[in-house]
Design an enzyme around this catalytic site. Structure first.
Site, mmCIF file in Angstrom:
data_model
loop_
_atom_site.group_PDB
_atom_site.id
_atom_site.type_symbol
_atom_site.label_atom_id
_atom_site.label_comp_id
_atom_site.label_asym_id
_atom_site.label_seq_id
_atom_site.Cartn_x
_atom_site.Cartn_y
_atom_site.Cartn_z
ATOM 1 N N THR A 188 -25.652 35.581 19.684
ATOM 2 C CA THR A 188 -24.321 36.336 19.663
ATOM 3 C C THR A 188 -24.128 37.343 20.475
ATOM 4 O O THR A 188 -24.960 37.813 19.353
ATOM 5 C CB THR A 188 -23.251 35.359 19.085
ATOM 6 O OG1 THR A 188 -23.080 34.666 18.534
ATOM 7 C CG2 THR A 188 -21.657 36.073 18.818
ATOM 8 N N GLY A 242 -22.296 30.046 12.614
ATOM 9 C CA GLY A 242 -21.033 29.574 12.482
ATOM 10 C C GLY A 242 -20.260 28.848 11.938
ATOM 11 O O GLY A 242 -19.179 29.039 11.235
HETATM 12 N N1 ASP Z 1 -22.061 32.389 15.636
HETATM 13 C C1 ASP Z 1 -22.524 31.365 16.536
HETATM 14 C C2 ASP Z 1 -23.015 30.328 16.747
HETATM 15 O O1 ASP Z 1 -22.165 29.674 15.715
HETATM 16 C C3 ASP Z 1 -23.549 31.629 16.937
HETATM 17 C C4 ASP Z 1 -24.595 33.201 16.605
HETATM 18 O O2 ASP Z 1 -23.634 34.276 16.666
HETATM 19 O O3 ASP Z 1 -25.631 33.454 17.270
HETATM 20 O O4 ASP Z 1 -21.987 29.473 17.601
#
Ligand code: ASP
Length: 324
Positions: A188, A242
């Site tokens: 992300t 997440g």
């Molecule tokens: N937080 C993001 C999710 O759970 C994934 C990530 O941070 O790479 O969709």
């Protein structure tokens, strides 16, 4: 000149030196460096924190190295479903989109939601229709196709697991369940900033998890979980598994510890990332800036792609834990 500050991340997870080739490491560092300086130059010229975080995230979304926009991971069905959110600290207005497939820069759609709708979060075809009505650039599915993400999907399909992984190193012939995957990483992207007026803003964008299905939504488009900004305390952008960030309401919790318990930014981030998130199994991290322009880059994983700069602090780009 009033203190200006910008910090960004490109994902957190098990990012160990031996898993990244020297070429890949160089490319990541360059991309982080360029995105940071692009956003910082805007702040120096007097742009708002909101404009700076949006521009920084757009740049990271356009870079196929990161799991957002162009480099978004594949869903179980072989599509891309992207999430993004942003928040303005001065007004505490916020906007977000989830499950969008064709919008070139989901963070711009999030901003449109904030500024041109009476809502905070729009989803799936409705969010795309709204973005189309406001003439946001759309792209065909091929635009979001990257070879290594496709390989990750094949690997995740073989193992039958959902993966928070944007690594290209896992060999296809040896599928590893997500929980045991030594190379798992989250890709992300996000940015936080303080502008010359003392205003804060935060923005986060993601493709979510490889092999996700059933319209799964993570923390990134959820205000309070993955993104938060309030001029009185701090601006936060998160990255990590997440589900845990949602359960711990990570971004808002940092602000609460500062507001209600008077903790410093560094201490509030430490409590949330290490004392609250880690014990429930939440792996990942965050980037943060406070009202005075202090920066915190914290994570409980092995690494986090990150960069920061302020009028007080020199440019910093880091990947591994041991880098200060
Ligand atoms: N937080 C993001 C999710 O759970 C994934 C990530 O941070 O790479 O969709």
């Amino acid at each position: 000149m009033s203190e200006i500050a910008l910090a960004l991340h490109g994902g957190a997870g098990t990012i160990a030196r031996h898993l990244l080739s020297p070429e890949a490491e160089r490319d990541y560092r360059q991309a982080l460096h360029d995105a940071l300086l692009g956003g910082y130059e805007l702040l120096r010229q007097g742009a708002s924190a909101l404009d700076a975080v949006e521009a920084t995230v757009v740049r990271l979304e356009n870079c196929p190295l990161f799991n957002a926009g162009r480099g978004a991971v594949f869903t179980h069905e072989g599509h891309h479903e992207m999430d993004a959110s942003l928040m303005e600290g001065a007004t505490r207005r916020a906007g977000a989109v989830t499950g969008v497939r064709r919008i070139q820069n989901p963070i711009q759609a999030a901003r449109l939601v904030m500024e041109h709708s009476e809502h905070v979060l729009l989803a799936w075809p409705g969010a795309e229709e709204f973005a189309r009505q406001h003439d946001l650039p759309m792209q065909p599915p091929e635009y979001f196709f990257t070879e290594h993400r496709y390989a990750q999907l094949q690997e995740a399909l073989l193992s039958g697991r959902v993966r928070l992984d944007h690594s290209q190193e896992a060999p296809l012939e040896e599928p590893i369940p997500f929980d045991e995957d030594p190379k798992k990483k989250m890709g992300t992207v996000g940015a936080v900033a303080r502008d010359q007026q003392g205003h804060l803003a935060a923005a986060t964008s993601t493709g979510g998890m490889t092999n996700k299905r059933y319209s799964r939504i993570g923390d990134s488009p959820l205000i309070g979980a993955g993104t938060w900004a309030d001029d009185r305390t701090c601006a936060i952008s998160c990255t990590g598994h997440g589900e845990y960030f949602i359960r711990a309401v990570v971004a808002h919790d940092v602000a609460c510890l500062m507001e209600y318990r008077g903790l410093s930014l560094a201490e509030a981030c430490r409590v949330v990332v290490h004392d609250k998130l880690a014990p429930i199994g939440g792996e990942g991290g965050l980037v943060a800036v406070d009202a005075a322009g202090n920066i915190a880059l914290l994570f409980n994983s092995e690494g986090m792609y990150r960069a920061s700069i302020s009028s007080r602090q020199p440019l910093f780009v880091g990947i591994y834990k041991e880098e200060a």
